[in-house]
Design an enzyme around this catalytic site. Structure first.
Site, PDB file in Angstrom:
ATOM      1  N   GLY A 145       4.611   5.797  13.625  1.00  0.00           N
ATOM      2  CA  GLY A 145       4.658   6.337  15.069  1.00  0.00           C
ATOM      3  C   GLY A 145       3.541   7.513  15.011  1.00  0.00           C
ATOM      4  O   GLY A 145       3.311   8.187  15.992  1.00  0.00           O
ATOM      5  N   HIS A 172      -5.084  -0.135   6.609  1.00  0.00           N
ATOM      6  CA  HIS A 172      -4.319   0.866   7.681  1.00  0.00           C
ATOM      7  C   HIS A 172      -5.106   0.900   8.919  1.00  0.00           C
ATOM      8  O   HIS A 172      -6.038   1.703   9.093  1.00  0.00           O
ATOM      9  CB  HIS A 172      -4.278   2.185   6.953  1.00  0.00           C
ATOM     10  CG  HIS A 172      -5.086   2.690   6.239  1.00  0.00           C
ATOM     11  ND1 HIS A 172      -6.287   3.032   6.437  1.00  0.00           N
ATOM     12  CD2 HIS A 172      -5.180   3.527   5.218  1.00  0.00           C
ATOM     13  CE1 HIS A 172      -6.904   3.757   5.613  1.00  0.00           C
ATOM     14  NE2 HIS A 172      -6.024   4.103   4.552  1.00  0.00           N
ATOM     15  N   GLY A 200      -1.631  11.129   4.995  1.00  0.00           N
ATOM     16  CA  GLY A 200      -0.752   9.856   4.693  1.00  0.00           C
ATOM     17  C   GLY A 200       0.593  10.137   5.376  1.00  0.00           C
ATOM     18  O   GLY A 200       0.772  10.995   5.981  1.00  0.00           O
ATOM     19  N   HIS A 236       0.818  -1.240  -0.115  1.00  0.00           N
ATOM     20  CA  HIS A 236       0.165  -0.032   0.186  1.00  0.00           C
ATOM     21  C   HIS A 236       0.928   1.268  -0.225  1.00  0.00           C
ATOM     22  O   HIS A 236       1.609   1.668   1.009  1.00  0.00           O
ATOM     23  CB  HIS A 236      -0.858   0.021   1.375  1.00  0.00           C
ATOM     24  CG  HIS A 236      -1.937   1.272   1.334  1.00  0.00           C
ATOM     25  ND1 HIS A 236      -3.167   0.914   1.923  1.00  0.00           N
ATOM     26  CD2 HIS A 236      -1.964   2.217   0.790  1.00  0.00           C
ATOM     27  CE1 HIS A 236      -3.907   2.070   1.655  1.00  0.00           C
ATOM     28  NE2 HIS A 236      -3.164   2.976   1.033  1.00  0.00           N
ATOM     29  N   ALA A 259      -8.343  11.587   3.214  1.00  0.00           N
ATOM     30  CA  ALA A 259      -8.019  12.529   2.225  1.00  0.00           C
ATOM     31  C   ALA A 259      -8.654  12.215   0.650  1.00  0.00           C
ATOM     32  O   ALA A 259      -8.124  12.950  -0.158  1.00  0.00           O
ATOM     33  CB  ALA A 259      -6.435  12.592   2.211  1.00  0.00           C
ATOM     34  N   HIS A 317       0.603   7.892  12.710  1.00  0.00           N
ATOM     35  CA  HIS A 317      -0.911   7.323  12.404  1.00  0.00           C
ATOM     36  C   HIS A 317      -1.314   6.476  13.583  1.00  0.00           C
ATOM     37  O   HIS A 317      -2.663   6.394  13.898  1.00  0.00           O
ATOM     38  CB  HIS A 317      -0.877   6.433  10.812  1.00  0.00           C
ATOM     39  CG  HIS A 317      -0.721   7.289   9.880  1.00  0.00           C
ATOM     40  ND1 HIS A 317       0.105   7.927   9.339  1.00  0.00           N
ATOM     41  CD2 HIS A 317      -2.020   7.490   8.937  1.00  0.00           C
ATOM     42  CE1 HIS A 317      -0.140   8.834   8.416  1.00  0.00           C
ATOM     43  NE2 HIS A 317      -1.262   8.268   7.933  1.00  0.00           N
ATOM     44  N   GLU A 352      -7.287   1.613  -4.311  1.00  0.00           N
ATOM     45  CA  GLU A 352      -7.938   2.177  -3.179  1.00  0.00           C
ATOM     46  C   GLU A 352      -9.030   3.255  -3.431  1.00  0.00           C
ATOM     47  O   GLU A 352      -8.730   4.459  -3.889  1.00  0.00           O
ATOM     48  CB  GLU A 352      -6.970   2.817  -2.109  1.00  0.00           C
ATOM     49  CG  GLU A 352      -7.532   3.420  -0.743  1.00  0.00           C
ATOM     50  CD  GLU A 352      -6.420   4.048   0.105  1.00  0.00           C
ATOM     51  OE1 GLU A 352      -6.519   4.017   1.453  1.00  0.00           O
ATOM     52  OE2 GLU A 352      -5.574   4.475  -0.464  1.00  0.00           O
ATOM     53  N   ASP A 363       1.780   3.581   3.033  1.00  0.00           N
ATOM     54  CA  ASP A 363       0.747   4.357   2.892  1.00  0.00           C
ATOM     55  C   ASP A 363       1.643   5.654   2.155  1.00  0.00           C
ATOM     56  O   ASP A 363       0.857   6.763   2.443  1.00  0.00           O
ATOM     57  CB  ASP A 363      -0.272   4.761   3.795  1.00  0.00           C
ATOM     58  CG  ASP A 363      -1.402   5.345   3.253  1.00  0.00           C
ATOM     59  OD1 ASP A 363      -1.658   5.374   2.163  1.00  0.00           O
ATOM     60  OD2 ASP A 363      -2.324   5.895   4.073  1.00  0.00           O
TER      61      ASP A 363
END
Length: 379
Positions: free
Chosen positions: A244, A211, A307, A54, A135, A246, A124, A269
């Site tokens: 760290g 995610h 992202g 991803h 987003a 997200h 996606e 991502d």
């Protein structure tokens, strides 16, 4: 070619060994010191190549840009962080833009490229939930239809291997059924699904979640949501962004302890902004984003996370050093587990005779000394 190290990752442990490479494959794994070697990496760690399933882009290129040279440049340079295979990932946009994006990937596959291998396309959107769109531009979010997806897959020459889908919007699970019956992984994401709706999606063919923690209904002890489903469905794969930002290291630890070592997958991502300095601004899905000093990407208008610019070797470091995940579980998450999800674990994800010679030589600080993409030195 023969390379060796006193720390080669084989069957969940480091051993002293030599690796013989022939015709892009691992021809043999031999005891350390058996034969004269071309490269001796001493005590440096040799692990399987990282697979990022991803990722939207890097170095100023986005998958939706449909630019052949931009995609080739990305593939050529991404081995700098140990990535030997990836899935270029689209973002919700108009039919014309998405069609051009997947056609571009198919064209590059047909005409050839260097560096990391294209493992397939991650589609996606545009079949997402409005509330958890993140987003993704809401004006292009539409209900899923099998017929439209067939057109995208035709344009992609069959390369779409993963689709992120808000499965609760998929009437009678029609697209979920079609994809699961045609070797396309359905990953639940950007979704408001309840725990019960997620369970039915899995029962009807969904195999992964996109995610985890981000873009999904949260966990509550009386309303477990999609996050609760991710914890409970231990044989369903789940991506997680390990920058760290997200998710906190504590949240990463909770997820890995819940799902175990075999079903969690590190993803970057990463956006086109990867490789650009803090303060840089880009247009992503029609929206302006800005890179913050910690490397995270945020929508300029709302300040919301948009992202990452994560490098996968740094994600591995965050998992092991900050989230306190055992090294074998963390490494599985960017090697064997994504290979298993894509059903390519018969030739990728391990250092083993007969497998593709995709390997990373890691320094103790997790920086990359060398990356071998199908046997070729790529740095």
């Amino acid at each position: 070619m023969i390379i060796q190290s006193k720390r080669v990752w084989v069957s969940g442990q480091f051993i002293p060994a030599q690796i013989e490479i022939n015709n892009n494959k691992i021809a043999a794994v031999l005891p350390h010191g058996s034969k004269p070697v071309d490269k001796d990496y001493q005590e440096k760690r040799i692990v399987p190549g990282f697979l990022d399933i991803h990722c939207h882009g890097a170095y100023g290129f986005d998958t939706n840009d449909a630019n052949e040279e931009g995609l080739r440049n990305w593939l050529k340079n991404i081995p700098n962080e140990g990535v030997t295979g990836l899935c270029p990932t689209t973002i919700t946009q108009s039919v014309d833009v998405l069609t051009g994006a997947v056609k571009n990937v198919a064209q590059v596959v047909d005409s050839g490229y260097e560096g990391a291998e294209i493992l397939g396309i991650h589609f996606e959107g545009p079949y997402l939930d409005m509330h958890y769109k993140g987003a993704q531009p809401e004006q292009y979010i539409v209900p899923p239809t099998v017929e439209q997806f067939k057109e995208y897959q035709k344009a992609a020459n069959g390369l779409i291997k993963i689709i992120t889908l808000a499965t609760e919007t998929d009437k009678d699970f029609e697209l979920t059924h079609y994809c699961s019956e045609n070797d396309v992984v359905v990953s639940i994401g950007h979704s408001a699904a309840t725990y019960e709706e997620a369970l039915m999606a899995v029962a009807n063919g969904a195999k992964s979640m996109t995610h985890i923690y981000n873009g999904m209904s949260p966990f509550n002890h009386r309303s477990n949501g999609l996050v609760g489903a991710a914890f409970r469905f231990r044989d369903v794969f789940g991506e997680v962004i390990c920058d760290g930002n997200h998710s906190t290291p504590a949240a990463l630890n909770i997820l890995f302890n819940s799902k175990g070592r075999d079903y969690t997958i590190i993803v970057s991502d990463a956006l086109m902004a990867k490789g650009s300095p803090a303060g840089s601004k880009f247009i992503f899905g029609g929206n302006e984003i800005e890179i913050y000093p910690d490397g995270s990407a945020h929508l300029t208008a709302t300040k919301g996370l948009a992202g990452s610019t994560l490098k996968l070797n740094e994600g591995l470091k965050v998992l092991v050093e900050l989230a306190q995940i055992p090294f074998d579980a963390a490494l599985n998450a960017c090697t064997l587990n994504p290979a298993r999800l894509l059903k390519i674990d018969d030739h990728k994800g391990k250092i083993c005779s007969g497998y593709d010679a995709d390997m990373v030589v890691l320094n103790d600080d997790y920086s990359v000394e060398q990356t071998y993409c199908r046997g070729k030195e790529s740095l």
